[in-house]
Design a protein around this motif. Sequence first.
Motif, PDB file in Angstrom:
ATOM      1  N   PRO A   1       0.802  -1.235   0.000  1.00 50.70           N
ATOM      2  CA  PRO A   1       0.000   0.000   0.000  1.00 50.70           C
ATOM      3  C   PRO A   1       0.838   1.290   0.000  1.00 50.70           C
ATOM      4  O   PRO A   1       0.707   2.139   0.873  1.00 50.70           O
ATOM      5  N   ARG A   2       1.699   1.474  -0.989  1.00 52.92           N
ATOM      6  CA  ARG A   2       2.558   2.659  -1.044  1.00 52.92           C
ATOM      7  C   ARG A   2       1.738   3.940  -1.220  1.00 52.92           C
ATOM      8  O   ARG A   2       1.878   4.897  -0.459  1.00 52.92           O
ATOM      9  N   ASN A   3       0.864   3.974  -2.203  1.00 51.43           N
ATOM     10  CA  ASN A   3       0.043   5.169  -2.445  1.00 51.43           C
ATOM     11  C   ASN A   3      -1.015   5.350  -1.363  1.00 51.43           C
ATOM     12  O   ASN A   3      -1.417   6.477  -1.068  1.00 51.43           O
ATOM     13  N   PHE A   4      -1.462   4.259  -0.791  1.00 51.75           N
ATOM     14  CA  PHE A   4      -2.409   4.293   0.320  1.00 51.75           C
ATOM     15  C   PHE A   4      -1.790   5.092   1.472  1.00 51.75           C
ATOM     16  O   PHE A   4      -2.423   5.969   2.054  1.00 51.75           O
ATOM     17  N   ARG A   5      -0.528   4.786   1.789  1.00 56.46           N
ATOM     18  CA  ARG A   5       0.188   5.503   2.858  1.00 56.46           C
ATOM     19  C   ARG A   5       0.462   6.943   2.462  1.00 56.46           C
ATOM     20  O   ARG A   5       0.346   7.853   3.289  1.00 56.46           O
ATOM     21  N   GLN A   6       0.860   7.140   1.207  1.00 49.87           N
ATOM     22  CA  GLN A   6       1.159   8.496   0.745  1.00 49.87           C
ATOM     23  C   GLN A   6      -0.088   9.378   0.822  1.00 49.87           C
ATOM     24  O   GLN A   6      -0.015  10.530   1.250  1.00 49.87           O
ATOM     25  N   LEU A   7      -1.227   8.817   0.440  1.00 45.85           N
ATOM     26  CA  LEU A   7      -2.490   9.551   0.527  1.00 45.85           C
ATOM     27  C   LEU A   7      -2.787   9.927   1.974  1.00 45.85           C
ATOM     28  O   LEU A   7      -3.159  11.071   2.268  1.00 45.85           O
ATOM     29  N   PHE A   8      -2.591   8.984   2.887  1.00 38.17           N
ATOM     30  CA  PHE A   8      -2.813   9.260   4.298  1.00 38.17           C
ATOM     31  C   PHE A   8      -1.910  10.405   4.771  1.00 38.17           C
ATOM     32  O   PHE A   8      -2.358  11.315   5.469  1.00 38.17           O
ATOM     33  N   GLN A   9      -0.627  10.359   4.418  1.00 38.33           N
ATOM     34  CA  GLN A   9       0.314  11.393   4.861  1.00 38.33           C
ATOM     35  C   GLN A   9      -0.069  12.768   4.341  1.00 38.33           C
ATOM     36  O   GLN A   9      -0.002  13.758   5.073  1.00 38.33           O
ATOM     37  N   ILE A  10      -0.507  12.834   3.093  1.00 38.99           N
ATOM     38  CA  ILE A  10      -0.921  14.131   2.522  1.00 38.99           C
ATOM     39  C   ILE A  10      -2.162  14.640   3.237  1.00 38.99           C
ATOM     40  O   ILE A  10      -2.230  15.815   3.637  1.00 38.99           O
TER      41      ILE A  10
END
Length: 188
Positions: A161-170
């Motif tokens: 879930p790379r983009n999943f985490r990136q979305l959360f961070q943003i």
Amino acid sequence: MANIQPMEPENDKQGEFEEYDRPSKSSVKRDMLALQDLGKTLCEMPYDKVKRAPIGERLLIEIAEFHKCKSFGAKKRQMQFIGKLMRDEEHEEVQAWVNGETVEQKLKVLHLHAAEQWRDRLIEEPGLLATFIESYPAAARENLNPIIRQAVQERAAKKAPRNFRQLFQIIYRLIEEKAEQDADGGES
């Protein structure tokens, strides 16, 4: 036979009590237990945070010693000693600091939960992006559509879930920024 006369009272304020100018034992004990509880709260906090507290060096050392204690009895004795040391501290200031830290922590947890909810909602229904941008206008400058799309694809393909985490961070950063702006705007 001798004439016995009744004794005269030494003070003429018979029936009245003098004002007691010291606090009662119960009150003193209640205050000491409150200081012990405050010390316990400090001991339960992470040591790195306690270092920033408005407390003396000696108390800080004893809190570190508390963390080294293994047995229940040793911890209890150390806690009583910390309560005793708290008498020399500005306990109102320390209490205010502890309350501020806990409020800050609770707000952070709320922001984390809000970010998780927004992330999950955006992945389930990408059309909510407009609603998110209305709530957090700074999101307009972020290019969230491709990240949301890739996160949906990752979930469907059961990839990392790379983009999943990136979305959360943003999202979390945007929520934090808005909260800071609201706090700054509220103080002015």
